[in-house]
Enzyme design. Structure first.
Site, PDB file in Angstrom:
ATOM      1  N   HIS A 254       0.863  -1.185   0.000  1.00  0.00           N
ATOM      2  CA  HIS A 254       0.000   0.000   0.000  1.00  0.00           C
ATOM      3  C   HIS A 254       0.895   1.229   0.000  1.00  0.00           C
ATOM      4  CE1 HIS A 254       0.960   0.931   4.197  1.00  0.00           C
ATOM      5  NE2 HIS A 254       0.683  -0.340   4.502  1.00  0.00           N
ATOM      6  N   ASP A 381      -1.744 -19.614  12.453  1.00  0.00           N
ATOM      7  CA  ASP A 381      -0.524 -20.131  13.062  1.00  0.00           C
ATOM      8  C   ASP A 381      -0.497 -19.801  14.554  1.00  0.00           C
ATOM      9  OD1 ASP A 381       2.472 -20.080  13.807  1.00  0.00           O
ATOM     10  OD2 ASP A 381       2.459 -21.019  11.831  1.00  0.00           O
ATOM     11  N   SER A 396       2.976  -4.966   7.060  1.00  0.00           N
ATOM     12  CA  SER A 396       2.511  -4.643   5.705  1.00  0.00           C
ATOM     13  C   SER A 396       3.601  -4.944   4.695  1.00  0.00           C
ATOM     14  CB  SER A 396       2.127  -3.162   5.615  1.00  0.00           C
ATOM     15  OG  SER A 396       1.003  -2.885   6.397  1.00  0.00           O
TER      16      SER A 396
END
Length: 432
Positions: A254, A381, A396
């Site tokens: 992003h 997980d 990110s």
């Protein structure tokens, strides 16, 4: 008798109005159902499909749509063949990209109603090396970014706001009286040295350049001021997504937006640096977690040059040390249509230890305007859940891998459920 006729007529009119109301509601409901059906199937079909050349691609969308491919191949100067292929998307079908080039797929709902046109591009297979390591990010803006204006207490004690309704939040100040600005300190110096005369500011606003005149105010401290809050850089920690065969990199998944204006920062330059994670804050419902680390800004810790800041991530050229950190075998790019709900892994370094963690792909949005939210995933997980609570800020850009192919990168966390997050298709990053 007249009263009875009058009453009967009134009842008849009411019944008529009632029937008209019911028919109106029925028509409105039918129209809404039709719009919903159209939008639902519209969203099930991607705006673009990429096929690997000479490879058969299977599709199983199970939607009542028929499609026709009109080939306009441009591979090796071949003439347009004009060949048309018809498929029924209600059943599984497969397509082979025989020659590199572009096609147009016309889709019709129930075989009758035009739904959308899809661009189909036949390309060569692509390979990149997945990242996952933490990186320090430093960006310098292209011009001095104005983030807001505020009043100034003048030398005579009055409140004045000289830049109000002149300079806007999100403007970039490029020069003062014709002199280019290197940084915000240069702006402060130009204003303080103006002697009280009005200044012409060169402003870049939404891609357009203009000149605005502002007269500084002499503050109580004896300095001239414009009353503009400004910023010329930003920094933070993120995750490297990939390095390609030519040494280019992509990260974050992003763009970097200014925290005050919420606009995509227009950059002049930027660098990747070595970063070390020192601690982390676990994500909780309503409160995203965060990786906390130290960025080494020494020259010998530079790991890459940032050339672009886009909605799909940051991109640039990696240095040798970053290439060595990603010294693994390249993997094939997974196309959007290859992604399936089910198990996958993400690669990230939450404790300076690069590892793969299990996730579940829950939703795939093939069509949509938000480039960063094509994939919905959930962390499964146990180790990662214990460490971070799920997805946290700083992750990110973490590569998402399914069936041995790089399919995307983590972009955002669900604030109310940190075990879930969004991802961007890797294809969207590669076409930045």
């Amino acid at each position: 008798m007249q009263d009875r006729q009058k009453y009967s007529g009134m009842i008849s009119r009411r019944r008529k109005h009632y029937r008209e109301l019911l028919w109106g509601l029925f028509a409105a409901g039918t129209a809404l159902l039709g719009v919903y059906t159209f939008c639902f199937f519209y969203s099930r079909i991607p705006d673009e499909i990429r096929l690997n050349r000479s490879e058969e691609q299977e599709f199983d969308w199970n939607i009542p749509v028929s499609a026709s491919f009109s080939e306009t191949s441009v591979y090796e100067n071949e003439e347009a063949k004009g060949r048309t292929i018809h498929v029924d998307m209600a059943k599984p079908f497969s397509v082979v990209g025989n020659s590199r080039g572009s096609y147009v797929m016309d889709c019709k709902l129930f075989g009758l109603i035009p739904l959308k046109q899809v661009s189909v591009n036949v390309v060569e297979k692509e390979y990149v090396t997945p990242g996952g390591c933490s990186i320090g990010i430093y960006l310098r803006t292209n011009g001095v970014l104005a983030i807001g204006t505020s009043p100034i207490t003048s030398v005579d004690g009055t409140e004045q706001e000289p830049a109000r309704n002149i300079v806007r939040s999100g403007d970039y100040i490029e020069y003062v009286d014709g002199a280019l600005l290197k940084d915000k300190e240069a702006l402060v110096t130009a204003v303080s040295d103006c002697g009280g005369k009005s200044l012409v500011l060169g402003i870049r606003r939404e891609g357009e350049t203009m000149e605005l005149r502002v007269t500084p105010v002499l503050g109580k401290d004896g300095m001239y001021r414009l009353g503009i809050w400004v910023r010329d850089n930003t920094q933070g920690i993120g995750t490297l997504t990939y390095v390609d065969e030519e040494g280019g990199f992509g990260a974050l998944g992003h763009g970097i937006n200014d925290v005050d204006t919420s606009t995509l920062m227009e950059i002049e330059s930027g660098s990747l640096y070595e970063a070390n994670i020192l601690s982390l804050t676990r994500g909780e419902k309503g409160s995203p977690g965060e990786l906390l680390g130290m960025i080494s800004y020494e020259k010998d810790k530079v790991r890459g040059e940032i050339l672009e800041n886009t909605q799909a991530g940051i991109f640039g050229v990696a240095q040798e040390e970053l290439l060595l950190a990603c010294a693994e075998e390249p993997v094939e790019i997974g196309r959007k249509q290859e992604i399936i709900p089910g198990p996958a892994v993400i690669r990230c370094s939450v404790e300076n230890d690069l590892k793969e963690y299990e996730v579940e792909i829950e939703e795939i949005h093939l069509s949509g305007d938000d480039v960063n939210k094509g994939i919905v995933l959930r962390v499964t997980d146990e180790e990662l859940l214990e460490k971070t609570g799920g997805i946290v800020q700083g992750m990110s850009g973490s590569p998402i891998i399914q069936n041995g192919k790089l399919i995307g990168a983590v972009t955002h966390v669900f604030v109310q459920d940190p075990t879930k997050g969004f991802g961007i298709f890797i294809e969207n990053m590669l076409e930045h």
